[in-house]
Design an enzyme around this catalytic site. Structure first.
Site, PDB file in Angstrom:
ATOM      1  N   GLY A  51       0.732  -1.305   0.171  1.00 12.57           N
ATOM      2  CA  GLY A  51      -0.127  -0.108   0.060  1.00 12.57           C
ATOM      3  C   GLY A  51       0.854   1.292  -0.262  1.00 12.57           C
ATOM      4  O   GLY A  51       1.945   1.441   0.718  1.00 12.57           O
TER       5      GLY A  51
ATOM      6  N   GLY B  99      -0.959   4.306  -0.214  1.00 16.79           N
ATOM      7  CA  GLY B  99      -1.867   5.417   0.054  1.00 16.79           C
ATOM      8  C   GLY B  99      -1.170   6.286   1.220  1.00 16.79           C
ATOM      9  O   GLY B  99      -0.004   6.295   1.573  1.00 16.79           O
TER      10      GLY B  99
ATOM     11  N   HIS C 222     -21.897   7.899   3.695  1.00 14.66           N
ATOM     12  CA  HIS C 222     -21.723   9.249   3.518  1.00 14.66           C
ATOM     13  C   HIS C 222     -22.981   9.888   3.032  1.00 14.66           C
ATOM     14  O   HIS C 222     -23.408   9.493   2.110  1.00 14.66           O
ATOM     15  CB  HIS C 222     -20.527   9.624   2.710  1.00 14.66           C
TER      16      HIS C 222
ATOM     17  N   ARG D  14     -22.077  11.806  10.236  1.00 14.80           N
ATOM     18  CA  ARG D  14     -22.495  11.219   9.073  1.00 14.80           C
ATOM     19  C   ARG D  14     -23.656   9.995   9.050  1.00 14.80           C
ATOM     20  O   ARG D  14     -24.554  10.249   8.567  1.00 14.80           O
ATOM     21  CB  ARG D  14     -21.407  10.633   8.093  1.00 14.80           C
TER      22      ARG D  14
ATOM     23  N   HIS E 219     -19.005   4.557   1.605  1.00 14.06           N
ATOM     24  CA  HIS E 219     -18.011   5.736   1.600  1.00 14.06           C
ATOM     25  C   HIS E 219     -16.536   5.218   2.149  1.00 14.06           C
ATOM     26  O   HIS E 219     -15.453   5.273   1.736  1.00 14.06           O
ATOM     27  CB  HIS E 219     -18.307   6.936   2.091  1.00 14.06           C
TER      28      HIS E 219
ATOM     29  N   LEU F 222      -8.002  10.463   7.133  1.00 15.88           N
ATOM     30  CA  LEU F 222      -6.368  11.276   6.709  1.00 15.88           C
ATOM     31  C   LEU F 222      -5.447  11.377   8.008  1.00 15.88           C
ATOM     32  O   LEU F 222      -4.420  10.793   7.792  1.00 15.88           O
ATOM     33  CB  LEU F 222      -6.393  12.370   6.057  1.00 15.88           C
TER      34      LEU F 222
END
Ligand SMILES: Cc1cc2nc3c(=O)[nH]c(=O)nc-3n(C[C@H](O)[C@H](O)[C@H](O)COP(=O)(O)OP(=O)(O)OC[C@H]3O[C@@H](n4cnc5c(N)ncnc54)[C@H](O)[C@@H]3O)c2cc1C
Length: 687
Positions: free
Chosen positions: A73, A75, A299, A364, A448, A488
């Site tokens: 990965g 990301g 979401h 959410r 999401h 994040l």
């Protein structure tokens, strides 16, 4: 408090371990031993992480050069880890299936990243970020992990600014912030609507620097298809070179999975088309526990589905809820009208009405369910779409609510709105053909993010020794619902700050005995991948891989989506079993194994989704409570809010692979009690 105290010596727990009395999933699983996070820290919550960082052993620089780390990965979680561990001097091999590490799904993140900097002097603090996150997750996350996340959050911003990430700044040049759902402070740092892209470029350039320095070797277009476990320890992976088709083994002293989330099990989601569960699922089948797999985030602000032709949904960032107002017509007969013709007093700003203190910024899960209920009542807007009903019939429903910038444009001017959101609003116009500066946007909830993932201890190590899991691929920090802009934060906290401090405790035992290609476990793993690839190509049935994925997605959305019931989940389990049996006898995979073959890649991913989907339904069936994104219709308050049952379910559900249910296997449930000492569990309220 006798039963819980042994987990946290010297501390006073605020809750008792739960005792489950209901058993909706009886017959679908076996109950295993309780699970204890043996690495859980003790002491005052503010000191736990600092103490741990000090106590974990160091690896001297000369020894680091002798240690090999595989990271799957690239990301935010994987890229940041590769950069940091490479910089520290370990030998890192980094894998991704894209053609460049910087195309990882993290690049799609729009709205922002949280950090408790309190630049706005609006009452923020590490403790408040910690508190908001545990509450937002509906008291289903570990408090020590969340406190650590909150305390590292400020460092992330400093690190990224030093890398040159172009965060938005105010007129005076200071870093700007905005608010996200579930909180009443402004702590979200952003780079217009492209925060993920800018953060990923920061991590990518730091990783590329290590590639140039020779500490990181990057394997792009390589898909991990198996984990290699030798003597109970993760020692490597089997990967397919997606260009040549070659199946390779890669060996190391430790393996890190940073392979992202599995929201695409629902077929339609806001995730990148390639996002999948294979890396995590292969590890699960090799013994790694999968925790809380049913916790899915839906979401509220996505572009609505328009018909059966779609294979992808598009997110409209939550940041839009800072200034956009969400409403539906008060009267059903107005739903077909041009929204601009509906006067103010005929509009129902339902979130502001139901949740006056948080208004449009409720979390959410709450915003999504409220939108669903409005549409269920017949007050949805936009085109009617055919919807599958639980009894197999179809019904026409409008699935959309308005997100309106009229007031914001009056207040900030069109230019003010453009400055904050132009790329998002442009994207909306390109997809729908409607100008959101003139006509209210139409939005609807979509899958999401997944809070569930591989179980890890406080050190981010799974129950397989030497297998660490970071970012969305692990279950660790968000409980039953993640707050916006916190993924994040978690990915970068894990990659830059947490993993580098925890993995060294494991690596300090090195250098380890080398494993070579002739080891029986390596030979077996390689052979099993080759056999599986050959099997896909040999079935030669009549149905496309895509059609199985689509059917699985509609089962998952219908029965394991925004609202779940005992009856529906039981039906879904049977449907998935039948679909999986059909897949293995009737799928048609085109092409060959020795070159680029997207159908073959997809077959492997869908085969794993077909197993994961069943486990998600079993987990949802067992959890006869509503918490965060998991809403069981049988467990709601009088006014339709999620009703938790802490006395039964204040635990992490960690599932062990027990074999394919079509061959008589059953997953084994291990419960890890959630015991709080710094926080008291309360019924969530955003009213
Ligand atoms: C549209 C959208 C917008 C979002 N906006 C925000 C936001 O504003 N703020 C926020 O906090 N969160 C946001 N999120 C969530 C956030 O983007 C993700 O949770 C996060 O980026 C995940 O990062 P990651 O590093 O864990 O995984 P990813 O970024 O998904 O990376 C996964 C990596 O693993 C690799 N990989 C996976 N499987 C394999 C395999 N088998 N073999 C080899 N490589 C493999 C991939 O190639 C990739 O490099 C958003 C999500 C979406 C869908």
């Amino acid at each position: 408090m006798a039963a819980g105290t042994h987990y946290l010596p010297g501390l006073t727990p605020t809750n008792e371990p739960s005792v489950q009395t209901s058993d909706d999933a009886a017959g679908f699983y076996e109950l295993g031993e309780k699970l204890v996070d043996a690495k859980a820290p003790t002491g005052p919550i503010e000191e736990r992480w600092t103490t741990r960082k000090f106590e974990n052993r160091l690896v001297n620089p000369a020894n680091r050069r002798k240690l090999d780390i595989i990271i799957v990965g690239t990301g935010l979680a994987g890229g940041a880890a590769a950069a940091t561990l490479g910089e520290a001097g370990y030998n890192v091999k980094s894998f991704c299936y894209q053609d460049s590490p910087r195309r990882a799904h993290s690049i799609a993140a729009q709205g922002g990243i949280n950090a408790a900097k309190n630049y706005k002097e609006d009452g923020d603090s590490t403790y408040r970020l910690f508190y908001d996150t545990v509450k937002g997750g509906d008291y289903r996350s570990r408090e020590s992990n969340v406190y650590r996340l909150a305390s590292e959050s400020a460092n992330i911003i400093d690190q990224c600014v030093a890398q040159g990430v172009p965060f938005a700044r105010d007129y005076g040049g200071l870093l700007d912030n905005r608010s996200f759902g579930g909180v009443q402070v402004s702590r979200t740092f952003y780079a217009r609507g492209q925060t993920g892209q800018q953060l990923l470029l920061g991590a990518y350039q730091a990783m590329e620097r290590q590639v140039a320095a020779g500490t990181v070797e990057a394997f792009t277009r390589h898909e991990m298809l198996e984990l290699i476990v030798v003597d109970g320890k993760a020692r490597g992976i089997v990967a397919r070179d997606m260009v040549t088709g070659e199946i390779e083994t890669h060996l190391a002293d430790v393996v890190v999975l940073a392979s992202g989330g599995y929201g695409n099990v629902f077929y339609l989601s806001t995730n990148a088309m390639g996002s999948n569960v294979t890396a995590a699922w292969r590890a699960h089948r090799k013994g790694a526990y999968m925790a809380n797999p049913c916790y899915t985030q839906i979401h509220p602000t996505c572009i609505p589905v328009t018909g059966a032709h779609q294979s992808k949904l598009t997110l409209m960032s939550e940041s839009l809820r800072n200034d956009g107002r969400i409403w539906v017509p008060k009267k059903v007969e107005d739903c077909e009208k041009d929204p601009r013709e509906i006067p103010e007093d005929e509009r129902d700003y339902f979130l502001e009405r139901i949740y006056p203190s948080f208004g449009n910024l409720v979390p959410r899960d709450i915003a999504s369910r409220a939108a669903k209920y409005m549409c269920d009542e017949g007050r949805g807007v936009g085109p009617e779409i055919e919807e599958l009903q639980p009894d197999g019939t179809t019904k026409k429903v409008r699935r959309g609510v308005y997100l309106d910038f009229k007031d914001a444009i009056e207040r900030l001017g069109k230019h003010g709105v453009e400055e904050k959101y132009d790329n998002l609003l442009d994207m909306y116009e390109r997809i729908t053909g409607e100008n959101p500066y003139e006509v209210p946007m139409r939005i609807y909830p979509a899958v999401h993010y997944v809070m569930g993932g591989l179980w890890v201890d406080y050190e981010l190590q799974s129950n397989i020794e030497g297998l660490f899991v970071t970012g969305e691929a692990n279950f660790s920090d968000h409980g039953a619902n993640r707050l916006g802009a916190s993924a994040l934060m978690q990915g970068l906290a894990d990659g830059y700050f947490v993993l580098p401090n925890t993995i060294r405790e494991y690596l300090a035992d090195g250098p380890f005995e080398k494993v070579d290609e002739s080891n029986p476990a390596v030979v077996e793993a390689l052979a099993s991948v080759k056999e599986r690839v050959a099997k896909f190509l040999s079935i030669n049935g009549t149905r496309s891989v895509e059609s199985y994925h689509k059917e699985l997605g509609s089962i998952m959305w219908e029965y394991c989506g925004m609202e779940r019931t005992e009856e529906g989940l039981k039906l879904a389990i049977q449907k998935i079993r039948d679909l999986r049996a059909d897949f293995w006898t009737n799928v048609k995979v085109l092409g060959s194994a020795d070159n680029i073959n997207q159908d073959l890649e997809k077959a492997g991913r869908v085969a794993d989704f077909l197993e994961l989907g069943e486990l998600m339904c079993i987990d949802a069936l067992n959890r006869r409570e509503s918490c965060g994104g998991h809403f069981r219709a049988e467990s709601q308050t009088e006014d339709g809010e999620a009703l938790r049952h802490d006395e039964e379910f204040a635990y992490v559900a960690a599932w062990e692979w027990g074999g394919d249910s079509n061959d008589g296997g059953q997953p084994v449930l291990h419960k890890e009690d959630l015991i709080y000492t710094a926080i008291e569990m309360k019924q969530r309220s955003y009213k």
